[in-house]
Design an enzyme around this catalytic site. Structure first.
Site, mmCIF file in Angstrom:
data_model
loop_
_atom_site.group_PDB
_atom_site.id
_atom_site.type_symbol
_atom_site.label_atom_id
_atom_site.label_comp_id
_atom_site.label_asym_id
_atom_site.label_seq_id
_atom_site.Cartn_x
_atom_site.Cartn_y
_atom_site.Cartn_z
ATOM 1 N N GLU A 23 -6.958 18.380 -1.447
ATOM 2 C CA GLU A 23 -6.110 17.589 -0.538
ATOM 3 C C GLU A 23 -6.820 17.618 0.539
ATOM 4 O O GLU A 23 -7.434 18.621 1.051
ATOM 5 C CB GLU A 23 -4.580 18.307 -0.233
ATOM 6 C CG GLU A 23 -3.588 17.285 -0.275
ATOM 7 C CD GLU A 23 -3.412 16.627 -1.346
ATOM 8 O OE1 GLU A 23 -3.810 15.208 -1.474
ATOM 9 O OE2 GLU A 23 -2.582 17.111 -2.277
ATOM 10 N N SER A 58 1.288 7.283 -4.098
ATOM 11 C CA SER A 58 0.528 6.410 -4.316
ATOM 12 C C SER A 58 0.822 5.032 -4.788
ATOM 13 O O SER A 58 0.155 4.423 -5.964
ATOM 14 C CB SER A 58 -1.051 6.745 -5.101
ATOM 15 O OG SER A 58 -1.987 6.831 -4.254
ATOM 16 N N ASP A 97 -6.951 8.012 -4.568
ATOM 17 C CA ASP A 97 -5.871 7.359 -5.192
ATOM 18 C C ASP A 97 -6.353 6.114 -6.220
ATOM 19 O O ASP A 97 -5.578 6.138 -7.186
ATOM 20 C CB ASP A 97 -4.862 6.739 -3.828
ATOM 21 C CG ASP A 97 -4.368 7.782 -3.142
ATOM 22 O OD1 ASP A 97 -4.797 9.132 -3.277
ATOM 23 O OD2 ASP A 97 -3.667 7.228 -2.043
HETATM 24 P P1 ADP Z 1 2.483 5.260 -0.995
HETATM 25 O O1 ADP Z 1 1.191 4.703 -1.516
HETATM 26 O O2 ADP Z 1 2.229 6.847 -0.693
HETATM 27 O O3 ADP Z 1 3.545 5.018 -1.763
HETATM 28 P P2 ADP Z 1 1.894 3.655 1.275
HETATM 29 O O4 ADP Z 1 2.279 3.632 2.439
HETATM 30 O O5 ADP Z 1 0.443 3.667 1.093
HETATM 31 O O6 ADP Z 1 2.788 4.562 0.516
HETATM 32 O O7 ADP Z 1 2.157 2.295 0.622
HETATM 33 C C1 ADP Z 1 3.535 1.712 0.149
HETATM 34 C C2 ADP Z 1 3.404 0.258 0.648
HETATM 35 O O8 ADP Z 1 2.901 -0.489 -0.452
HETATM 36 C C3 ADP Z 1 4.927 -0.273 0.812
HETATM 37 O O9 ADP Z 1 5.394 -0.108 2.013
HETATM 38 C C4 ADP Z 1 4.542 -1.694 0.315
HETATM 39 O O10 ADP Z 1 4.279 -2.521 1.616
HETATM 40 C C5 ADP Z 1 3.650 -1.492 -0.766
HETATM 41 N N1 ADP Z 1 4.309 -1.482 -2.103
HETATM 42 C C6 ADP Z 1 4.237 -0.538 -3.121
HETATM 43 N N2 ADP Z 1 5.034 -0.934 -3.959
HETATM 44 C C7 ADP Z 1 5.463 -2.147 -3.729
HETATM 45 C C8 ADP Z 1 6.121 -3.248 -4.597
HETATM 46 N N3 ADP Z 1 6.560 -2.667 -5.749
HETATM 47 N N4 ADP Z 1 6.490 -4.333 -4.158
HETATM 48 C C9 ADP Z 1 5.778 -4.762 -2.903
HETATM 49 N N5 ADP Z 1 5.096 -3.909 -2.334
HETATM 50 C C10 ADP Z 1 4.843 -2.544 -2.687
HETATM 51 MG MG MG Z 2 -0.677 4.686 -0.266
#
Ligand code: ADP
Ligand code: MG
Length: 395
Positions: free
Chosen positions: A41, A137, A183
């Site tokens: 990490e 991710s 990721d």
């Molecule tokens: P993580 O990657 O840890 O889940 P992040 O903040 O890096 O968190 O990414 C999350 C963002 O990715 C969401 O706020 C959105 O903007 C985008 N996202 C993820 N999944 C979707 C989805 N199914 N539809 C639209 N946007 C998405």
């Molecule tokens: Mg992310």
């Protein structure tokens, strides 16, 4: 948004919705998974080692080409129905111009074009079961599924690791989130039943068999429901601190500080207390990844438990990116008999992982749920993680 306990959205369902939205069947359907990091990490921006594996939770995208220089995007997980189709002229794509979710897929198209690939447009409908903001991710899954679809449709012939690099560029430059390479590489390159031992300096990869079920073991993911804020200042501060450490020690990256020379290196940092803590985490964490790889290769799977737990202590005490909810998962799991547990992902919320005997899953889950209730925390989401396939074409 997203995240219904991992049941992947069916390819047919996504293709049918695409046809409703855009008036024709898609040329194909692709999937790319979220990931959990077993160990390693905050090492990926220090040129170090990581060891993620893919989750069954995935982003699924139906995609067709366009020839008119327009990118149309729709997500099943965003409210808005038909009116929710975003229409973006490719020539107007510019880093920092988009604050919404569309920046992730648009950023990938931007990065591909910037690298000289002649993308002339696309229609996209996607649906994801990766929980967002849970450290699993969802953003990389979204990027990689688009990159792979365009790689196939436009016959670009790019290998997974290169697609991952372009997706990282999309996230770093276009979205503006300073993340490492782990990721996207995990989502693009993981294999079912394996963890991916990745050297983030040269991107060399080794697929390490990781079949917990065969040994009577399970790995639980506990999503604390505390949303991490990735592009937030804390991540940047840790990264800057690591860079400062490398500069003070005269190395390109902390990866170059050998574990055997750690004490001498820390002594050289003198009273730079904060930097000492960051350097100690990164160097010991790289060493933990190598220990876990060695143990898995020699079939001593149960013995990785204490190494995971050591990793948590290092993230909590030296890197200082844990939070009360993550610590509660780890402490409760260990007290209830887990073999090992640690926070995973960027920190400040998100998820923890717990390695346990299969027979203890129910007891542990109950103990964690009860501890959260007693602490008045939002109920966590607990699920079993089975190493799943990386990005691939479904239809
Ligand atoms: P993580 O990657 O840890 O889940 P992040 O903040 O890096 O968190 O990414 C999350 C963002 O990715 C969401 O706020 C959105 O903007 C985008 N996202 C993820 N999944 C979707 C989805 N199914 N539809 C639209 N946007 C998405
Ligand atoms: Mg992310």
């Amino acid at each position: 948004m997203g995240a219904q306990q991992g049941a992947p959205a069916g390819a047919q369902q996504v293709a049918e919705r695409f046809a409703e939205l855009y008036g024709a069947r898609p040329e194909g359907v692709w999937a790319a998974p979220g990931r959990v990091n077993l160990i390693g990490e905050h090492t990926d921006y220090n040129d170090g080692f990581v060891m993620p594996f893919a989750l069954p939770h995935q982003a699924t995208a139906a995609v067709s080409r366009r020839t008119d220089g327009v990118l149309r995007l729709h997500s099943a997980d965003i409210e808005g129905g038909l009116a929710g189709i975003a229409e973006l002229p490719l020539d107007a794509l510019a880093p920092g111009s988009d604050e919404s979710w569309t920046a992730y897929p648009a950023g990938v198209v931007w990065a591909l074009r910037e690298a000289g690939h002649a993308i002339t447009g696309a229609d996209v409908h996607l649906s994801s079961t990766v929980p967002t903001g849970a450290g699993l991710s969802s953003s990389a899954a979204l990027e990689v599924v688009i990159a792979l679809a365009l790689n196939d449709l436009y016959a670009l012939g790019l290998p997974g690791w290169k697609l991952a690099r372009l997706c990282q560029r999309a996230e770093n430059v276009y979205v503006g989130a300073p993340t490492g390479i782990m990721d996207q590489t995990a989502s693009a390159c993981c294999r079912q039943g394996h963890a991916l031992f990745l050297d983030t300096r040269d991107l060399s990869q080794h697929q390490i068999p990781f079949d917990l079920a065969a040994e009577g073991l399970r790995l639980l993911v506990v999503d604390t429901r505390v949303k991490h804020a990735h592009s937030g200042g804390e991540y940047g501060k840790r990264r800057a601190g690591c860079e400062k450490g490398a500069a003070l020690l005269g190395v390109d990256a902390l990866r170059d500080v050998p574990y055997a020379g750690l004490d001498a290196a820390l002594a050289r940092l003198g009273d730079e207390e904060e930097v000492v803590r960051l350097v100690r985490h990164v160097v010991t964490e790289d060493h933990r990844v190598e220990r876990v790889v060695g143990l898995l290769r020699s079939g001593e799977t149960r013995a990785i438990g204490p190494v995971l737990t050591e990793g948590h202590a290092s993230l909590r005490d030296d890197f200082r990116i844990s939070c009360p909810e993550l610590d509660l998962v780890v402490d409760t799991a260990l007290a209830a008999g887990a073999l090992g547990a640690r926070m995973t992902g960027g920190g400040f919320g998100g998820s923890a992982i717990v390695l346990t005997e299969a027979t203890d899953v129910d007891t542990l889950t109950k103990a964690i749920e009860e501890a959260f209730a007693a602490a008045d925390f939002t109920p966590p989401r607990v699920f079993e993680a089975v190493p799943a396939a990386g990005a691939r074409r479904l239809v």
